[in-house]
Design an enzyme around this catalytic site. Structure first.
Site, PDB file in Angstrom:
ATOM      1  N   SER A  42       0.832  -1.208   0.000  1.00  0.00           N
ATOM      2  CA  SER A  42       0.000   0.000   0.000  1.00  0.00           C
ATOM      3  C   SER A  42       0.863   1.253   0.000  1.00  0.00           C
ATOM      4  CB  SER A  42      -0.924   0.020   1.225  1.00  0.00           C
ATOM      5  OG  SER A  42      -1.739  -1.115   1.261  1.00  0.00           O
ATOM      6  N   LEU A  44       3.559   1.643  -1.516  1.00  0.00           N
ATOM      7  CA  LEU A  44       4.257   1.785  -2.793  1.00  0.00           C
ATOM      8  C   LEU A  44       3.391   2.378  -3.899  1.00  0.00           C
ATOM      9  CD1 LEU A  44       6.093  -1.676  -2.866  1.00  0.00           C
ATOM     10  CD2 LEU A  44       6.989   0.512  -2.049  1.00  0.00           C
ATOM     11  N   GLU A 111      -5.615   8.162 -16.006  1.00  0.00           N
ATOM     12  CA  GLU A 111      -4.652   7.104 -16.277  1.00  0.00           C
ATOM     13  C   GLU A 111      -5.229   6.148 -17.306  1.00  0.00           C
ATOM     14  OE1 GLU A 111      -3.557   5.358 -12.564  1.00  0.00           O
ATOM     15  OE2 GLU A 111      -2.761   7.222 -11.750  1.00  0.00           O
ATOM     16  N   HIS A 226       2.437  -5.297 -14.693  1.00  0.00           N
ATOM     17  CA  HIS A 226       2.497  -3.861 -15.012  1.00  0.00           C
ATOM     18  C   HIS A 226       3.445  -3.663 -16.183  1.00  0.00           C
ATOM     19  CE1 HIS A 226       2.828   0.459 -14.691  1.00  0.00           C
ATOM     20  NE2 HIS A 226       1.842   0.442 -13.811  1.00  0.00           N
ATOM     21  N   ARG A 267      -3.779  -1.965 -19.032  1.00  0.00           N
ATOM     22  CA  ARG A 267      -2.438  -2.466 -18.768  1.00  0.00           C
ATOM     23  C   ARG A 267      -2.109  -3.774 -19.496  1.00  0.00           C
ATOM     24  NH1 ARG A 267      -2.094  -1.338 -12.242  1.00  0.00           N
ATOM     25  NH2 ARG A 267      -1.917   0.925 -12.405  1.00  0.00           N
ATOM     26  N   HIS A 328       2.699  -7.236 -10.876  1.00  0.00           N
ATOM     27  CA  HIS A 328       2.348  -6.044 -10.108  1.00  0.00           C
ATOM     28  C   HIS A 328       1.168  -6.241  -9.169  1.00  0.00           C
ATOM     29  CE1 HIS A 328       1.799  -1.912  -9.021  1.00  0.00           C
ATOM     30  NE2 HIS A 328       0.668  -1.791  -9.675  1.00  0.00           N
ATOM     31  N   ARG A 363      -7.222  -5.227 -13.638  1.00  0.00           N
ATOM     32  CA  ARG A 363      -7.614  -4.071 -12.817  1.00  0.00           C
ATOM     33  C   ARG A 363      -7.461  -2.759 -13.574  1.00  0.00           C
ATOM     34  NH1 ARG A 363      -4.713  -0.501  -9.618  1.00  0.00           N
ATOM     35  NH2 ARG A 363      -2.791  -1.744  -9.715  1.00  0.00           N
TER      36      ARG A 363
END
Length: 437
Positions: A42, A44, A111, A226, A267, A328, A363
């Site tokens: 969390s 990071l 994003e 990622h 992603r 990731h 995600r």
């Protein structure tokens, strides 16, 4: 140290802390973590936390989340998360979280996968800002005790229900801790992978324990890679270069300096495009460029990323940055309902170790912190409603060998289950001999 608590929370990341803060002050809460309390993923999280901007934004936000998840998301969970987001943000601000602003107004960014600007952030260390403020509030609570360097090695089961945990103490002793409810907030699976942005002590212990006790799992092969981590030949955790850098205009280039993908696609799509390009280039990385961006804006938005790249010898304002995909985030996990309850009574799972269906197969950027907080709060409320009773059943301690042997056994349990469910993914990403190129 008393070995009883009304609630035991395993993990001190954002989900565990938020859950603890939403339990009544009349409840004794014990939090344990296998390492330093502040070494959770969390801390990071760089990019930010998504939120519903207004009623008109709902359909767009819902569609963005479903599309990123390949429409395998659970609609009810997605709805709960999105509609809960304004309240969660208000609570975070109340806890002292400082989101970036343009003047008096919150500064929103966008994003990959988002069709609108709906992401709140604190520079490029949003996770650290949120989690550290939650940790400060938890330390102020007299009913909450935190034990560091204490590793859960099992749950205690009685007539099919959970009534506590077995732990390795910091001095190597094995102990039992009993409680009315247990919450697993143990984070992701990155410690199982040769290349990951996660802390390497996050080795999916709770998943192995779930397999051992026949607790339902869901989609444990849904593991997000990622696309852009800082390329390095040094061992250890890979440094993530946030989605938000691409959201602000960074471009991805091949070895000829040519752009080869729309950087704002979800992603998994960007990752596959990078893998394809690396094969064509016969390289183990591609390049990210932000040289065309305004220097002052770059340093203001991404000071941490800038400094980390500089440590590796790259000045983002002048140099191309080598990047490569790494493990990731974990979309699957221990199966939970809308209240974060598992298939074992009195056992809950929140955050990355759980699977409530919000993320589907992939995600959407900056949904992780929000999802963790929303469903951690719901777990706390459900615990109050279904409190349970203490049951101190005897435990056969002879079944537990050395800590190293247990870690090895649990690692193999989880990896074999991933391999069983998705051999192709395992061969591509889990095998230590695998190459991302």
């Amino acid at each position: 140290m008393k070995r009883k608590a009304d609630v035991i929370i395993v993990g001190t990341g954002a989900a565990g802390l938020f859950c603890a803060l939403h339990l009544p002050k009349s409840m004794d809460v014990l939090m344990i973590t296998k390492d330093d309390a502040e070494l959770s993923d969390s801390y990071l999280a760089q990019g930010g936390i998504s939120t519903l901007r207004d009623k008109e934004d709902y359909e767009s936000y819902y569609e963005d989340t479903m599309k990123a998840g390949h429409y395998e998301n659970k609609a009810e969970s997605v709805e709960i998360m999105i509609k809960s987001s304004p309240k969660i943000i208000r609570e975070l601000i109340g806890y002292g979280v400082d989101f970036d602003k343009n003047g008096e107004e919150i500064a929103f960014t966008r994003e990959g996968g988002h069709s609108k600007f709906r992401i709140m952030h604190h520079k490029d260390i949003t996770g650290k800002e949120i989690t550290s403020k939650l940790y400060e509030r938890v330390k102020e609570c007299k009913n909450i005790t935190i034990l560091e360097y204490t590793m859960m090695i099992d749950v205690i089961e009685d007539h099919g229900g959970c009534c506590g945990i077995v732990v390795y103490e910091p001095d190597g002793r094995i102990d039992t801790y009993y409680s009315k409810n247990v919450v697993l907030a143990t984070g992701g699976v990155g410690g199982l992978f040769p290349n990951s942005t996660n802390f390497n002590h996050l080795t999916a212990d709770s998943l192995a324990i779930a397999i051992k006790h026949h607790i339902a799992l869901e989609n444990i092969n849904y593991i997000q890679i990622h696309p852009t981590t800082l390329y390095s030949k040094k061992p250890g955790r890979r440094f993530l270069i946030s989605e938000s850098v691409r959201g602000e205009g960074a471009v991805l280039l091949n070895k000829k300096g040519e752009r080869f993908v729309d950087e704002l696609l979800p992603r998994d799509i960007v990752t596959e495009a990078i893998r394809k390009q690396m094969r064509e280039d016969q390289s183990d990385h591609v390049y990210m460029s932000v040289k065309h961006m305004d220097r002052e804006e770059l340093l203001r938005h991404f000071p941490n990323i800038y400094e980390r790249c500089l440590e590796e010898g790259y000045d983002m304002t002048k140099d191309l940055i080598p990047v490569t995909p790494s493990q990731h985030y974990f979309m699957g996990g221990i199966q939970v309902d809308k209240n974060s309850a598992t298939s074992m009574p009195y056992l809950y799972a929140v955050g990355e170790t759980s699977c409530n269906g919000v993320h589907g197969k992939n995600r959407l950027a900056s949904n992780s912190l929000l999802e963790a907080l929303v469903f951690a709060e719901r777990a706390a409320k459900h615990i109050v409603e279904e409190e349970g009773t203490f049951k101190e059943v005897p435990v056969d301690m002879t079944q537990y060998v050395s800590r190293d042997e247990i870690q090895k056994e649990y690692r193999n349990l989880v990896l074999e289950e991933i391999k069983r469910r998705d051999g192709e993914f395992y061969a591509k990403w889990c095998d230590p001999e695998a190459s991302v190129g």
